[in-house]
Design a protein around this motif. Structure first.
Motif, mmCIF file in Angstrom:
data_model
loop_
_atom_site.group_PDB
_atom_site.id
_atom_site.type_symbol
_atom_site.label_atom_id
_atom_site.label_comp_id
_atom_site.label_asym_id
_atom_site.label_seq_id
_atom_site.Cartn_x
_atom_site.Cartn_y
_atom_site.Cartn_z
ATOM 1 N N SER A 77 0.831 -1.195 0.000
ATOM 2 C CA SER A 77 0.000 0.000 0.000
ATOM 3 C C SER A 77 0.872 1.254 0.000
ATOM 4 O O SER A 77 1.617 1.492 -0.934
ATOM 5 C CB SER A 77 -0.935 -0.045 1.218
ATOM 6 O OG SER A 77 -1.803 1.063 1.249
ATOM 7 N N GLY A 299 -9.304 -1.264 -2.101
ATOM 8 C CA GLY A 299 -7.903 -1.026 -1.778
ATOM 9 C C GLY A 299 -7.572 0.458 -1.776
ATOM 10 O O GLY A 299 -8.355 1.289 -2.225
ATOM 11 N N GLN A 304 -4.377 -2.748 -5.421
ATOM 12 C CA GLN A 304 -4.182 -3.863 -4.504
ATOM 13 C C GLN A 304 -4.905 -5.138 -4.959
ATOM 14 O O GLN A 304 -5.090 -6.065 -4.159
ATOM 15 C CB GLN A 304 -4.650 -3.462 -3.097
ATOM 16 C CG GLN A 304 -3.807 -2.363 -2.470
ATOM 17 C CD GLN A 304 -4.088 -2.209 -0.992
ATOM 18 O OE1 GLN A 304 -5.123 -1.706 -0.586
ATOM 19 N NE2 GLN A 304 -3.146 -2.644 -0.173
ATOM 20 N N ILE A 316 -11.209 -7.739 -3.849
ATOM 21 C CA ILE A 316 -10.995 -6.323 -4.174
ATOM 22 C C ILE A 316 -12.053 -5.847 -5.163
ATOM 23 O O ILE A 316 -12.113 -6.312 -6.305
ATOM 24 C CB ILE A 316 -9.598 -6.074 -4.750
ATOM 25 C CG1 ILE A 316 -8.521 -6.461 -3.730
ATOM 26 C CG2 ILE A 316 -9.438 -4.613 -5.155
ATOM 27 C CD1 ILE A 316 -8.481 -5.598 -2.487
ATOM 28 N N SER A 319 -9.568 -0.271 -6.374
ATOM 29 C CA SER A 319 -8.620 0.421 -5.497
ATOM 30 C C SER A 319 -8.652 1.900 -5.828
ATOM 31 O O SER A 319 -8.794 2.278 -7.001
ATOM 32 C CB SER A 319 -7.194 -0.109 -5.694
ATOM 33 O OG SER A 319 -7.098 -1.489 -5.415
#
Length: 402
Positions: A77, A299, A304, A316, A319
């Motif tokens: 991240s 994310g 991510q 996910i 993101s």
């Protein structure tokens, strides 16, 4: 600053400190002493030549130090995305070198001392995180060094604001990316309960939280969704002014166990879509989502998607981005080519520094959501929509949907 750069480039020693691949620039400084040495002894000529060779060798590559928060550059991240910009620069300039060091405590004074202890050995120092703000004195004491400060504006050791010619400080309009996450969550939730999970209530994290809350509010008003924000009072955040900002704060960027506890508690409340802005702590929230059917996460900071793999499914949804990588690379290039200009900057959608993942195969948004997100992005980029942020005078309660 132009004068500052000119002075830096005026001597071969300073060129050696700041310029990657600058053998051509260093050559005149190496040749001049040799020409003057024609009337001197052979021993003196050899000594000058040896010094010139060493100077040219020193000029071969910029040495870059990347200093991360406790979660390190493999957190998937914040730190990892930021360090990617350094890696991309070094790939394009293989004569340069970089090293990533982790300050283990996350304490602001310890972080300042950590930078001070290492500054002599590097030409450019990238400090990644709010806790590295107090480097103003270090920058003033080392005018031949360059500093890139991510996620904060610099201060002096006494806490007063600093603006130094050799510091480029980049803050981001995280509230914009948080806003996109809130819109996406409101449009995609099946339970009509959504949440944002953060690490520590630094301004950047509060920006994500406030932006997310505004995005949900916007989607409910404009697109007719009925999403409800869920907050756990026992995990409310306290920002840098000691104000209670609510939300769901883990209290660390490197505590997966507590991240999982918070994630499980939100899921128990019926939440099925969460924005996770918590560094390595967020991986604990991911685990909670992977262990529960029909729960998705958004994310943060970087793409991510690969971290969402969970057997036959991926957790996910999309993101949202804070593009530290491209901005770190831009500033390292500026140091390299002599166009570096220090200052304190806030980067947003107008500089391609905030956004969300829309690429096919890297997100699981519906076509309708993608269309509406594109509309929301243009509204934010044009200034028609201004989400709340920690210090922009707007709160989620006062945010108006026009």
């Amino acid at each position: 600053m132009k004068k500052f750069i000119s002075l830096l480039l005026a001597t071969a020693m300073t060129v050696a400190l700041v310029a990657c691949g600058s053998k051509e620039a260093a050559a005149p400084a190496a040749e001049a002493p040799a020409a003057e040495a024609e009337t001197e002894t052979e021993e003196e000529v050899e000594e000058v030549a040896e010094e010139a060779t060493e100077e040219t060798a020193d000029a071969e590559g910029m040495k870059i130090l990347f200093v991360s928060s406790p979660s390190g550059v493999d957190d998937g991240s914040f730190n990892q995305n930021s360090y990617k910009g350094v890696e991309d620069f070094v790939k394009a300039h293989p004569e340069c070198t970089s090293i990533a060091l982790k300050e283990e405590s996350g304490d602001t004074e310890a972080c300042r001392q950590f930078v001070e202890q290492n500054v002599a050995d590097y030409d450019a120092i990238v400090c990644c995180g709010f806790q590295f703000a107090a480097i103003g004195d270090i920058a003033d004491d080392n005018p031949d060094k360059f500093f890139i400060l991510v996620d904060s504006t610099p201060t002096y050791e006494d806490g007063s604001d600093a603006e130094c010619a050799n510091i480029y400080s980049m803050c981001f309009a995280e509230q914009e990316s948080g806003f996109f996450a809130g819109v996406a969550a409101a449009l995609e939730t099946k339970t009509n309960k959504v949440a944002v999970v953060n690490g520590i209530a630094y301004p950047s994290n509060v920006n994500y939280q406030y932006g997310f809350m505004c995005g949900v509010k916007y989607a409910n008003a404009v697109y007719g969704t009925t999403a409800e924000l869920v907050e756990l009072p026992s995990y409310a955040g306290t920002d840098v002014t000691s104000a209670n900002v609510g939300g769901n704060y883990i209290g660390s960027f490197a505590d997966q166990d507590t991240g999982k506890v918070v994630g499980e508690a939100l899921i128990k409340e019926g939440v099925d879509v969460m924005l996770v802005a918590a560094g390595d702590s967020g991986n604990g929230v991911f685990t909670a989502a992977k262990e529960t059917e029909n729960v998705m996460v958004i994310g943060c900071d970087a793409d991510q998607y690969d971290f969402g793999d969970n057997g036959s499914r991926n957790i996910i949804l999309t993101s949202v981005l804070k593009c530290m990588d491209i901005n770190n690379e831009r500033q390292l290039n500026a140091i390299n080519d002599g166009t570096f200009k220090g200052g304190n900057f806030t980067l947003d959608a107008t500089t391609d520094s905030t956004g969300y993942i829309s690429a096919e195969g890297r997100q699981q948004l519906s076509a309708d959501t993608l269309t509406k997100l594109a509309e929301a992005y243009e509204a934010v980029k044009s200034g028609a929509v201004v989400p709340a942020a920690n210090f922009n005078g707007i709160t989620p309660d006062t945010f108006e949907v026009k």
